[in-house]
Write an enzyme that holds these catalytic residues in place. Structure first.
Site, short mmCIF file in Angstrom:
data_model
loop_
_atom_site.label_atom_id
_atom_site.label_comp_id
_atom_site.label_asym_id
_atom_site.label_seq_id
_atom_site.Cartn_x
_atom_site.Cartn_y
_atom_site.Cartn_z
N ASP A 158 19.92 18.54 -17.43
CA ASP A 158 20.58 17.26 -17.73
C ASP A 158 22.05 17.57 -17.97
O ASP A 158 22.42 18.06 -19.05
CB ASP A 158 19.91 16.66 -18.98
CG ASP A 158 20.49 15.30 -19.36
OD1 ASP A 158 21.31 14.77 -18.61
OD2 ASP A 158 20.11 14.79 -20.44
N HIS A 183 19.52 15.46 -27.58
CA HIS A 183 18.07 15.22 -27.53
C HIS A 183 17.42 16.51 -27.05
O HIS A 183 18.06 17.34 -26.40
CB HIS A 183 17.73 14.04 -26.60
CG HIS A 183 18.28 14.14 -25.21
ND1 HIS A 183 17.72 14.92 -24.22
CD2 HIS A 183 19.38 13.58 -24.63
CE1 HIS A 183 18.41 14.81 -23.11
NE2 HIS A 183 19.45 14.02 -23.33
N GLU A 204 28.25 16.96 -20.80
CA GLU A 204 26.90 17.28 -21.31
C GLU A 204 26.42 18.64 -20.82
O GLU A 204 26.45 18.92 -19.63
CB GLU A 204 25.91 16.20 -20.82
CG GLU A 204 24.48 16.46 -21.22
CD GLU A 204 23.55 15.30 -20.87
OE1 GLU A 204 23.86 14.56 -19.91
OE2 GLU A 204 22.52 15.14 -21.55
N ASP A 207 26.15 12.13 -14.10
CA ASP A 207 25.12 12.61 -15.04
C ASP A 207 23.89 12.83 -14.18
O ASP A 207 23.25 11.87 -13.74
CB ASP A 207 24.89 11.54 -16.12
CG ASP A 207 23.89 11.99 -17.19
OD1 ASP A 207 23.19 12.99 -16.99
OD2 ASP A 207 23.83 11.30 -18.24
N HIS A 264 26.12 6.36 -28.54
CA HIS A 264 24.82 7.04 -28.40
C HIS A 264 24.81 8.32 -29.24
O HIS A 264 25.83 8.73 -29.78
CB HIS A 264 24.49 7.34 -26.93
CG HIS A 264 25.52 8.16 -26.20
ND1 HIS A 264 25.62 9.53 -26.33
CD2 HIS A 264 26.50 7.81 -25.34
CE1 HIS A 264 26.59 9.98 -25.56
NE2 HIS A 264 27.16 8.95 -24.95
N HIS A 286 14.18 13.83 -21.78
CA HIS A 286 14.18 13.57 -23.23
C HIS A 286 12.84 14.13 -23.70
O HIS A 286 11.82 13.44 -23.66
CB HIS A 286 14.29 12.07 -23.53
CG HIS A 286 15.60 11.50 -23.11
ND1 HIS A 286 15.87 10.16 -23.11
CD2 HIS A 286 16.74 12.08 -22.66
CE1 HIS A 286 17.11 9.95 -22.68
NE2 HIS A 286 17.65 11.10 -22.40
N HIS A 319 23.79 3.78 -18.56
CA HIS A 319 22.71 4.08 -17.61
C HIS A 319 22.99 3.46 -16.23
O HIS A 319 22.10 2.90 -15.60
CB HIS A 319 21.35 3.61 -18.16
CG HIS A 319 20.91 4.40 -19.36
ND1 HIS A 319 19.94 3.99 -20.21
CD2 HIS A 319 21.34 5.60 -19.83
CE1 HIS A 319 19.78 4.90 -21.18
NE2 HIS A 319 20.63 5.89 -20.96
N GLU A 377 26.06 16.17 -25.79
CA GLU A 377 26.67 15.24 -24.84
C GLU A 377 27.54 14.18 -25.50
O GLU A 377 27.23 12.98 -25.46
CB GLU A 377 25.59 14.56 -23.99
CG GLU A 377 24.40 14.01 -24.76
CD GLU A 377 23.39 13.36 -23.82
OE1 GLU A 377 23.80 12.48 -23.04
OE2 GLU A 377 22.21 13.73 -23.87
N ARG A 404 32.04 11.47 -20.44
CA ARG A 404 30.97 12.18 -21.16
C ARG A 404 30.91 13.58 -20.56
O ARG A 404 31.14 13.75 -19.35
CB ARG A 404 29.62 11.47 -20.98
CG ARG A 404 28.45 12.21 -21.62
CD ARG A 404 27.18 11.35 -21.77
NE ARG A 404 26.58 10.94 -20.50
CZ ARG A 404 26.68 9.75 -19.98
NH1 ARG A 404 27.36 8.80 -20.62
NH2 ARG A 404 26.12 9.46 -18.83
N TYR A 426 34.07 5.98 -24.48
CA TYR A 426 33.96 4.94 -23.44
C TYR A 426 34.93 3.81 -23.76
O TYR A 426 34.78 3.13 -24.78
CB TYR A 426 32.52 4.43 -23.39
CG TYR A 426 31.52 5.57 -23.25
CD1 TYR A 426 31.27 6.14 -22.00
CD2 TYR A 426 30.88 6.11 -24.37
CE1 TYR A 426 30.39 7.21 -21.87
CE2 TYR A 426 30.00 7.18 -24.25
CZ TYR A 426 29.77 7.73 -23.00
OH TYR A 426 28.90 8.79 -22.89
N ASP A 480 0.82 -1.22 0.00
CA ASP A 480 0.00 0.00 0.00
C ASP A 480 0.85 1.27 0.00
O ASP A 480 0.43 2.33 0.44
CB ASP A 480 -0.96 -0.01 1.20
CG ASP A 480 -0.22 -0.16 2.52
OD1 ASP A 480 1.01 -0.35 2.48
OD2 ASP A 480 -0.87 -0.09 3.57
N1 GLY Z 1 20.68 11.58 -18.46
C1 GLY Z 1 20.10 11.03 -19.61
C2 GLY Z 1 20.73 11.53 -20.81
O1 GLY Z 1 21.79 12.09 -20.75
O2 GLY Z 1 20.20 11.46 -21.88
MN MN Z 2 21.06 13.82 -21.99
MN MN Z 3 22.48 13.15 -19.06
#
Ligand code: GLY
Ligand code: MN
Ligand code: MN
Length: 449
Positions: A267, A350, A404, A256, A346, A357, A239, A380, A402, A384, A32
């Site tokens: 982000d 975005h 971003e 991130d 990637h 996103h 992720h 971003e 990375r 890697y 619950d």
């Molecule tokens: N944190 C998700 C992305 O960078 O797209």
């Molecule tokens: Mn992002």
């Molecule tokens: Mn990100």
């Protein structure tokens, strides 16, 4: 700004149309216990109403049906004692500027009447199974009344198509929210750089980020997506959210993370040394990623196709892969054969807004759409190099980087919303060496209606 959002959507409707937008309900976590409530992004964009089980019905030029009606849970002192205060229909008109509001228990009756009058109905099929079942039942019921001159809407349209196009272009008020989300997130990243020391656990830094987001008003858990706090080789898991390992001397830490403030996301990714000083191999890779980022941001201008942002980053990353002797092929070959995908798998960008996103199309008429003022997107790039990759020089194994930022497209040079989060090697090392402590509450107050 929310009334403006509704009016802009009504502008896209034709005379005789209705549109139904369901809000979010509670989601069970276990037994619950519920997850913290988060409003559906489309619904929040149109209403700023953050209680569960609400509906918005818009009607264009239909006699006897108000242009906008918010259906909300009724006032109920006993239930409110248990689960929190409810605004109720009167409050929805007074506090949320709705033209009209009703108790949720008349939704079915009012919706059916509206469907009997409307020629077309905007409703997002597939997204709200319970409401959809109701809508389908009413369609079937109304078909039975054809001899009485009553019939259901003959055309159904997806409001997402129009609404998400609207959401893609941020107003000055929305940009104010995004700048505040960016400034709280900058504070969190700078604090993380200052406080990280070898021997700490990833979750200690995760907690510091959440603490910073929440104490400056971040909604729900404070973040716009679960923070990624990835020490050493964990940075090579895109992720990674386990965030439970020890941070080792000599490793990098990739964070991130971004706040959700006033319904808008930040982000941001930064990758910095756990002990405060980059090794020369780490610095070499970092400089390549940072140059790729600079090249992409240079292309963030009105008129440039979205896909060019990615291409600009790829070109620099491929040159870097060649120069660092990660890959023997020429930069052109790395690009053409897509060998880079092994180490950069990637996309570079975005849309960002209410959702990290965010909504909106990337292609128009089969082509990458040109950027326009008011759009916001991330840049971003990354590289890697997993510890287990024995095809690359050993000095680079276990490095994942990375960087971003969030970008607002203007009529001229792009605005880097996240510029306060430092990113050159010298600035990051300085931030790591600082004695920074959590500052007093930031000015994140915002009055919107
Ligand atoms: N944190 C998700 C992305 O960078 O797209
Ligand atoms: Mn992002
Ligand atoms: Mn990100």
């Amino acid at each position: 700004m929310f009334r403006k959002h509704r009016l802009a959507f009504l502008d896209q409707m034709q005379s005789g149309d209705i549109a139904l937008f369901p809000g979010a309900g509670h989601v069970t976590r276990n037994h619950d216990v519920e997850f913290p409530f988060r409003q559906n992004s489309d619904f929040a964009y149109l209403t700023n109403f953050h209680e569960p089980n609400a509906f918005l019905l818009l009607a264009k030029d239909l006699p006897d049906i108000p242009e906008e009606t918010l259906f909300v849970l009724p006032k109920d002192p006993l239930k409110e004692t248990w689960t929190g205060r409810r605004t109720g229909p009167e409050g929805a008109v007074e506090k949320f500027g709705m033209a009209s509001a009703e108790n949720l228990d008349v939704l079915e009756e009012k919706l059916k009447a509206a469907m009997a009058s409307a020629g077309r109905m905007w409703f997002r099929l597939g997204a709200f199974p319970k409401t959809e079942a109701l809508v389908v039942r009413f369609v079937d019921d109304l078909r039975m009344k054809i001899r009485m001159g009553i019939e259901p809407p003959q055309v159904f349209l997806d409001p997402g198509t129009a609404l998400h196009e609207q959401r893609l272009f941020k107003s000055e008020e929305e940009l104010t929210c995004m700048r505040k989300a960016a400034s709280v997130s900058a504070e969190a990243h700078l604090l993380a750089m200052a406080q990280t020391k070898p021997g700490m656990k990833e979750y200690e830094i995760d907690a510091l980020l959440s603490f910073t987001f929440r104490r400056h008003g971040g909604q729900g858990a404070g973040w716009s997506y679960p923070s990624i706090v990835a020490g050493g080789d964990h940075a090579n898991i895109l992720h990674y959210t386990q965030n439970d390992a020890v941070l080792n001397d000599g490793d990098l830490l990739l964070i991130d993370a971004g706040a959700e403030l006033h319904g808008y996301a930040a982000d941001i990714t930064r990758t910095f040394p756990v002990n405060g000083t980059y090794t020369s191999a780490q610095k070499d890779v970092y400089e390549v990623v940072l140059s790729a980022m600079d090249a992409s941001i240079q292309r963030c201008r009105a008129g440039v196709p979205f896909h060019d942002i990615h291409q600009a980053a790829l070109r620099v990353l491929c040159e870097g892969l060649h120069q660092l002797k990660i890959c023997k092929e020429s930069p052109d070959e790395i690009l053409e054969k897509e060998t880079y995908r092994r180490w950069f798998m990637h996309n570079t960008s975005h849309w960002i807004g209410r959702d990290v996103h965010d909504a909106g199309r990337y292609m128009v008429n089969g082509e990458s759409r040109p950027l326009e003022p008011g759009m916001c997107l991330t840049v971003e790039p990354g590289l890697y190099f997993p510890a287990a990759d024995d095809t690359i020089p050993s000095a680079f194994r276990g490095i994942g980087i990375r960087i971003e930022d969030d970008i607002h497209i203007t009529g001229g040079e792009a605005e880097v919303l996240t510029a306060a989060t430092v990113k050159t090697v010298a600035d990051v090392e300085e931030a790591c060496a600082s004695e920074r402590l959590a500052p007093p509450t930031l000015d994140t107050e915002l009055l919107t209606s």
